[in-house]
Design a protein around this motif. Structure first.
Motif, PDB file in Angstrom:
ATOM      1  N   ASN A   1     -48.106 -17.714  57.759  1.00  0.00           N
ATOM      2  CA  ASN A   1     -49.028 -19.020  59.131  1.00  0.00           C
ATOM      3  C   ASN A   1     -49.369 -18.013  59.903  1.00  0.00           C
ATOM      4  N   GLY A   2     -50.244 -17.079  59.871  1.00  0.00           N
ATOM      5  CA  GLY A   2     -51.103 -16.060  61.025  1.00  0.00           C
ATOM      6  C   GLY A   2     -50.270 -15.349  61.893  1.00  0.00           C
ATOM      7  N   ILE A   3     -49.529 -15.207  61.302  1.00  0.00           N
ATOM      8  CA  ILE A   3     -48.409 -13.852  61.337  1.00  0.00           C
ATOM      9  C   ILE A   3     -48.658 -12.520  60.422  1.00  0.00           C
ATOM     10  N   THR A   4     -49.152 -11.481  61.171  1.00  0.00           N
ATOM     11  CA  THR A   4     -49.663 -10.675  59.586  1.00  0.00           C
ATOM     12  C   THR A   4     -47.931  -9.953  59.127  1.00  0.00           C
ATOM     13  N   ARG A   5     -47.476 -10.091  57.770  1.00  0.00           N
ATOM     14  CA  ARG A   5     -46.080  -9.378  57.645  1.00  0.00           C
ATOM     15  C   ARG A   5     -46.465  -8.092  56.362  1.00  0.00           C
ATOM     16  N   ILE A   6     -45.732  -6.576  56.923  1.00  0.00           N
ATOM     17  CA  ILE A   6     -45.762  -6.041  56.020  1.00  0.00           C
ATOM     18  C   ILE A   6     -44.416  -5.878  54.972  1.00  0.00           C
ATOM     19  N   ILE A   7     -44.260  -5.816  53.845  1.00  0.00           N
ATOM     20  CA  ILE A   7     -43.391  -6.098  53.418  1.00  0.00           C
ATOM     21  C   ILE A   7     -43.360  -4.937  52.702  1.00  0.00           C
ATOM     22  N   ASP A   8     -42.184  -4.534  51.965  1.00  0.00           N
ATOM     23  CA  ASP A   8     -41.009  -3.441  51.256  1.00  0.00           C
ATOM     24  C   ASP A   8     -40.245  -4.789  50.228  1.00  0.00           C
ATOM     25  N   TYR A   9     -40.365  -3.992  48.792  1.00  0.00           N
ATOM     26  CA  TYR A   9     -39.344  -5.393  47.944  1.00  0.00           C
ATOM     27  C   TYR A   9     -38.412  -4.413  48.129  1.00  0.00           C
ATOM     28  N   LYS A  10     -36.734  -4.270  47.782  1.00  0.00           N
ATOM     29  CA  LYS A  10     -35.688  -3.584  47.773  1.00  0.00           C
ATOM     30  C   LYS A  10     -34.857  -4.360  46.939  1.00  0.00           C
TER      31      LYS A  10
ATOM     32  N   ILE B   1     -37.714  -7.487  51.656  1.00  0.00           N
ATOM     33  CA  ILE B   1     -36.844  -8.450  51.295  1.00  0.00           C
ATOM     34  C   ILE B   1     -36.195  -7.786  50.612  1.00  0.00           C
ATOM     35  N   SER B   2     -34.930  -8.101  49.806  1.00  0.00           N
ATOM     36  CA  SER B   2     -33.925  -7.698  49.331  1.00  0.00           C
ATOM     37  C   SER B   2     -33.926  -8.705  48.156  1.00  0.00           C
ATOM     38  N   PHE B   3     -34.339  -8.540  46.679  1.00  0.00           N
ATOM     39  CA  PHE B   3     -33.702  -9.152  45.528  1.00  0.00           C
ATOM     40  C   PHE B   3     -32.335 -10.122  45.454  1.00  0.00           C
ATOM     41  N   LYS B   4     -31.440  -9.048  46.008  1.00  0.00           N
ATOM     42  CA  LYS B   4     -29.954  -8.986  45.994  1.00  0.00           C
ATOM     43  C   LYS B   4     -29.089  -9.753  47.121  1.00  0.00           C
ATOM     44  N   ASN B   5     -30.552 -10.375  47.687  1.00  0.00           N
ATOM     45  CA  ASN B   5     -30.140 -11.116  49.555  1.00  0.00           C
ATOM     46  C   ASN B   5     -31.174 -12.007  49.378  1.00  0.00           C
ATOM     47  N   LEU B   6     -31.159 -12.576  48.758  1.00  0.00           N
ATOM     48  CA  LEU B   6     -32.826 -13.340  48.648  1.00  0.00           C
ATOM     49  C   LEU B   6     -32.935 -14.683  49.925  1.00  0.00           C
ATOM     50  N   ASN B   7     -31.821 -14.933  49.665  1.00  0.00           N
ATOM     51  CA  ASN B   7     -31.053 -16.113  50.411  1.00  0.00           C
ATOM     52  C   ASN B   7     -31.585 -15.979  52.292  1.00  0.00           C
ATOM     53  N   ALA B   8     -32.108 -14.181  52.478  1.00  0.00           N
ATOM     54  CA  ALA B   8     -31.491 -13.833  53.556  1.00  0.00           C
ATOM     55  C   ALA B   8     -33.015 -14.209  53.668  1.00  0.00           C
ATOM     56  N   GLY B   9     -33.981 -14.347  53.041  1.00  0.00           N
ATOM     57  CA  GLY B   9     -35.540 -14.491  53.221  1.00  0.00           C
ATOM     58  C   GLY B   9     -35.989 -12.482  53.378  1.00  0.00           C
ATOM     59  N   PHE B  10     -37.517 -12.915  54.589  1.00  0.00           N
ATOM     60  CA  PHE B  10     -37.955 -11.670  54.721  1.00  0.00           C
ATOM     61  C   PHE B  10     -37.062 -11.214  56.127  1.00  0.00           C
ATOM     62  N   ILE B  11     -36.657  -9.794  55.649  1.00  0.00           N
ATOM     63  CA  ILE B  11     -35.678  -9.205  56.829  1.00  0.00           C
ATOM     64  C   ILE B  11     -36.297  -8.648  57.491  1.00  0.00           C
ATOM     65  N   LYS B  12     -36.397  -8.565  59.018  1.00  0.00           N
ATOM     66  CA  LYS B  12     -37.747  -8.529  60.354  1.00  0.00           C
ATOM     67  C   LYS B  12     -36.603  -6.884  60.492  1.00  0.00           C
ATOM     68  N   PHE B  13     -37.562  -6.446  60.964  1.00  0.00           N
ATOM     69  CA  PHE B  13     -37.437  -5.151  61.431  1.00  0.00           C
ATOM     70  C   PHE B  13     -37.294  -5.204  62.774  1.00  0.00           C
ATOM     71  N   GLY B  14     -36.495  -4.612  63.219  1.00  0.00           N
ATOM     72  CA  GLY B  14     -35.784  -5.673  64.653  1.00  0.00           C
ATOM     73  C   GLY B  14     -35.613  -3.845  65.650  1.00  0.00           C
ATOM     74  N   LYS B  15     -36.146  -4.557  67.182  1.00  0.00           N
ATOM     75  CA  LYS B  15     -35.375  -3.670  68.032  1.00  0.00           C
ATOM     76  C   LYS B  15     -34.241  -3.783  69.451  1.00  0.00           C
ATOM     77  N   LYS B  16     -33.384  -3.216  69.451  1.00  0.00           N
ATOM     78  CA  LYS B  16     -31.685  -3.812  69.796  1.00  0.00           C
ATOM     79  C   LYS B  16     -31.883  -3.374  71.585  1.00  0.00           C
ATOM     80  N   ASP B  17     -32.465  -4.217  72.092  1.00  0.00           N
ATOM     81  CA  ASP B  17     -31.506  -3.934  73.642  1.00  0.00           C
ATOM     82  C   ASP B  17     -30.416  -3.062  73.279  1.00  0.00           C
ATOM     83  N   ALA B  18     -30.303  -1.467  74.000  1.00  0.00           N
ATOM     84  CA  ALA B  18     -28.470  -1.234  74.499  1.00  0.00           C
ATOM     85  C   ALA B  18     -28.188  -1.712  74.832  1.00  0.00           C
ATOM     86  N   GLN B  19     -28.631  -2.080  76.057  1.00  0.00           N
ATOM     87  CA  GLN B  19     -27.330  -3.225  77.040  1.00  0.00           C
ATOM     88  C   GLN B  19     -26.760  -4.219  76.601  1.00  0.00           C
TER      89      GLN B  19
END
Length: 918
Positions: free
Chosen positions: A799-808, A860-878
């Motif tokens: 949908n116009g957003i570039t995705r970098i995907i690593d298969y596991k 994309i985890s083949f043993k967890n396909l239902n989770a779909g594309f599992i995105k990298f995220g940076k969480k706030d420490a607080q």
């Protein structure tokens, strides 16, 4: 110190006996050596040596029969069995040998104790008749055969003994029976010889008749080695047999009983040690011997008595270096030497008649220390060539022809090991003897370095020659399985004898070899129930009550034999060390022996009892660090120029030492044959299949029709890639078939997820598949170029957003691709290695110009396909809920800072490779 043998010699001299004219009869041949030595000390002048023989030799002379091996007796007995059995119900030799061994032991006991054979066999068959209601008419065929066997026992015995007597051979019991029968004739022909029996204890009926006959005819003297503590206590088993002889023999009603000594009550140092396991016992024996040598200066009057003879090798390996003289009375078991394991492997793989061999069996044979050198031809290691071919191609079963094709060797050595074993037993034996000669010819090239191995070969050559003789003479061995049984029977009785000075230094022996001998210091090992004494065992066709009725020995009498030997060792000893295993093991002995408890309850001696545990030094855990040398830095420069991959960097994060081994030293893990498809092979197949599917679609939008068409190719592509990766491995059955189906299911599920996305109205455009990248990274602190390189599984626009995907192909959760603080991304492998990898890909592709920020990166985890594309995220420490999932310029800036720190650490000459606990 005084000894029993020396006291006997002095008594004979005091009675004006001419030692040279006497015939000494002892319980064992070994005692004869000590007797000769003691005669030299007891006499003041030169004399001729008297005749000194063991009781077995004396009885053989009386009977005129020659003792033969138990194996040969089995072959002779099988001849008798065939001729005197219903030909429709004859057991194979292999089946026969299992019960015939027990029956021969019973024949032996019956003859040694002169039991009327016919009456006892009829009694046994009557018992079986009663058990199986023989008067009933509805007996099954099995019961009829069973009862018929018992009725034939007397016939088996009589025919068997007839054959043996006609050939002037016999088993021990038959020899004793015939000797007892011949004693009157012997006495008539030897009216002047005086026989001296010394050191006997448990006598069978035949021995009693022989000795009593000689005593009554004034042709013998007998000396018992018994202490008053044992013979005067009616409940002490050490004096059980001697009390019976003294009470029941008519000779002792008018003659003195020689001798009852008072040695046991004299002061002794008795130490009892409880030690866990056999190896610890062996090590402690070595420590004791070292201390005794230092205190006494020598070990000339010291004996180590091994209750469990399996301790011989551990004890030999534990002996201190300062022992100069050593004598070992027991032979080294032939089945414990390396050559035995080779023939055991060969018999095991050939017992099943098949043209193919399991790869592990082939590798075990080829890797054997005696076989591997035979495959070095013209400077080439053909064994390694075969093994590598098996591993690389995942060959699970292979035949002789395939082995020849791989090795390009002449067929001789391959044939000996793997071919023609199913043709005939003569061929098998010929192969074994020829193999021994092959090994010998190789070892002869450096004979001095292989003297012991050549001795092994000689023993095994003799063993296979004996098997060849037995097979040609009797022809009872019909298959490899039967030959294996006979081989093991012969092997179990064969030993490699040690050479030593029997009269000097430390003596290492079994309990039975200690008969008649006395030592000042005695160390006894394995004093546990089930070993000393051996405990209850009923390996006999004769029931317990029948043995009692016929005065045959039971486990009680056998225990009394061990009791006598144990206490007799203590009689004249001054220092006694008794060692037992504190770790109760049903297979190797139970709790501490009743002998120890009895010693403590007697309260005659001061006994120290200690529990000893191995001294375990405290070793501080130290990490294995490798300092960086100029050569290492030069190697790092080469790697940096070529490019650090995300996987090599995460390898360093996980364990710097692994990075050192793999990248600096170039040590690769050994690839074994995959009998079951490995996880990395499964991952490779799935990756390669998806690459084939999506590579032609680069720069195209996906459609439902395209994906549906791809689904029809799953079987073909997955099969192709399994064949390519798994080589000759079989994927048509077993676990491999399951893994094959899993691979297809992974691909199918992935394509179904794509279809669902498309049906939901999402647009997916493929940008790159397995895109290779190599970009430079500017690190001013380093004076050489540094690159990052890697291959990205998939880049698309969603949908116009570039995705970098690593298969596991493994299972990955969302938490594994999220970080809280940037410093941890290069230190915690388990939590952040996935995040590190996908950000590396994002950095490379952004620098390469393939993508424009911001982008999404993830798994994309083949043993967890239902989770779909599992995105990298940076969480706030607080606030963990506040999460940034787009990879922006700031994201890559922070990541690049940590990446540079990591590379600086790797390339710094001042920071060693430090091993981590993983």
């Amino acid at each position: 110190m005084t000894t029993f043998i020396f006291d006997v010699l002095k008594d004979l001299q005091n009675n004006q006996e001419n030692l040279s004219e006497l015939t000494f009869i002892l319980p064992s041949k070994r005692a004869g050596l000590f007797l000769k030595h003691q005669i030299a000390q007891a006499t003041q002048q030169t004399i001729f040596s008297p005749k000194i023989i063991s009781i077995e030799t004396f009885v053989e002379e009386l009977s005129g029969l020659k003792a033969v091996s138990n194996t040969e007796l089995l072959f002779e007995f099988y001849n008798v069995y065939i001729l005197n059995s219903n030909k429709n119900h004859v057991d194979s030799f292999e089946s026969f040998s299992k019960w015939a061994q027990i029956l021969l032991q019973d024949f032996n006991e019956i003859d040694r104790y002169l039991i009327p054979q016919k009456s006892i066999f009829e009694y046994l068959s009557d018992i079986q008749d009663l058990k199986h209601w023989s008067i009933e008419d509805n007996q099954t065929d099995f019961i009829k055969k069973y009862l018929a066997f018992w009725h034939r026992l007397n016939n088996y015995y009589s025919k068997f003994t007839e054959v043996l007597l006609s050939n002037n051979i016999g088993y021990q019991g038959l020899i004793y029976r015939v000797a007892a029968k011949n004693i009157k004739t012997y006495i008539q022909n030897n009216t002047k010889n005086t026989h001296v029996f010394l050191g006997f204890n448990a006598l069978n009926s035949a021995e009693e008749i022989i000795i009593q006959s000689l005593l009554e005819n004034k042709l013998a003297k007998i000396y018992w080695d018994i202490d008053s503590v044992f013979i005067n206590n009616p409940k002490h088993d050490a004096g059980l047999f001697t009390r019976q002889h003294k009470k029941n023999w008519p000779y002792f009603k008018n003659h003195s009983f020689n001798w009852i000594t008072e040695n046991y009550s004299k002061e002794k140092n008795i130490h009892i040690y409880g030690i866990p396991k056999n190896i610890s016992q062996s090590k402690y024996i070595g420590s004791l011997l070292n201390n005794i040598k230092k205190e006494q200066g020598s070990l000339d009057h010291t004996a180590v008595i091994l209750g469990d003879e399996n301790l011989l090798v551990p004890v030999l390996n534990s002996l201190p270096n300062n022992i100069n003289a050593l004598n070992i009375t027991m032979g080294f078991p032939l089945n414990s030497i390396p050559l035995a394991s080779l023939f055991e492997q060969l018999f095991q793989i050939h017992k099943n008649t098949t043209d193919s061999f399991y790869y592990k069996d082939v590798i075990n044979v080829l890797s054997h220390q005696y076989i591997r050198p035979l495959f070095y031809v013209d400077g080439e290691d053909h064994a390694s060539k075969i093994i590598d071919t098996i591993n690389v191609n995942n060959i699970i079963y292979l035949n002789t022809q395939r082995l020849k094709n791989i090795s390009n060797l002449s067929s001789d050595i391959i044939n000996m090991l793997f071919y023609n074993w199913d043709k005939s037993i003569d061929t098998v034996l010929k192969n074994c003897i020829q193999l021994i000669l092959f090994i010998k010819n190789h070892l002869d090239k450096n004979k001095q370095a292989h003297l012991l191995s050549l001795e092994y070969l000689f023993k095994f050559n003799s063993l296979f020659n004996e098997l060849t003789r037995l097979n040609s003479e009797y022809n009872h061995i019909k298959n490899v399985s039967t030959l294996h049984s006979v081989y093991k029977e012969l092997l179990s009785s064969e030993t490699l004898d040690f050479q030593g000075e029997p009269l000097e230094g430390l003596q290492i022996m079994g309990m039975l070899e200690s008969r008649v001998l006395d030592f000042e210091t005695v160390i006894i090992s394995s004093v546990n129930e089930g070993i000393l004494p051996s405990g209850k065992s009923n390996n006999s066709f004769i029931p317990f009550d029948v043995k009692i009725e016929n005065k045959l020995p039971t486990y009680k009498e056998k225990d009394a034999v061990y009791t006598y030997h144990f206490y007799r060792l203590l009689q004249r000893a001054k220092n006694v060390y008794i060692i037992y295993n504190t770790e109760i093991d049903v297979l190797t002995g139970g709790e501490k022996s009743r002998f120890i408890t009895q010693l403590e309850l007697e309260n005659i001696h001061n006994i120290s009892h200690q529990i000893i545990t191995p001294k375990v030094p405290v070793i501080k855990a130290t990490s294995n660090n490798v300092e960086k040398t100029p050569d290492v830095i030069n190697r790092l420069k080469v790697i940096a120029e070529k490019g650090f991959s995300p996987s090599s960097l995460t390898s360093y994060i996980r364990n710097p030492l692994s990075f050192y081994y793999q990248k600096i030293l170039k040590i690769k893990e050994h690839d074994d044959a995959e009998e079951t498809i490995a996880a990395n092979t499964l991952g490779t197949v799935v990756h390669n299949t998806l690459e084939d599917f999506y590579k032609p679609l680069v720069n195209s939008f996906l459609t439902i029709e395209i994906i549906k068409k791809l689904k029809t190719q799953i079987e073909e592509k997955v099969t192709f890639h399994f064949t390519n990766e798994y080589k000759e491995g079989d994927i048509t059955k077993g676990k491999n078939l399951i893994v094959f189906e899993i691979a297809k299911r992974y691909v199918l599920n992935f394509l179904n997820i794509e279809i669902q996305d498309l049906k939901a109205g999402n647009q997916i455009k493929i940008i790159a598949i397995e895109a290779e990248n190599k970009v430079s990274i500017n690190i001013p602190e380093l004076d050489f170029p540094v690159h990052i390189t890697g291959k990205v599984d998939r880049v698309d626009q969603y949908n116009g957003i570039t995705r970098i995907i690593d298969y596991k192909t493994g299972k990955v959760e969302q938490s594994k691709v999220e970080i809280t603080n940037w410093e941890a991304i290069t230190t915690d492998y388990d939590k952040f290695s996935k995040s590190f990898q996908v950000l590396c890909y994002a950095y490379m592709m952004q620098k390469y110009g393939t993508i424009q920020l911001p982008v999404e990166a993830g798994i994309i985890s083949f043993k967890n396909l239902n989770a779909g594309f599992i995105k990298f995220g940076k969480k706030d420490a607080q606030n963990n809920k506040n999460k940034q999932q787009l990879v922006t310029e700031d994201t890559l800036k922070d990541f690049t800072s940590e990446l540079k720190k990591l590379i600086l650490e790797i390339c710094s000459i001042n920071i060693p490779f430090i091993e981590k606990d993983v």
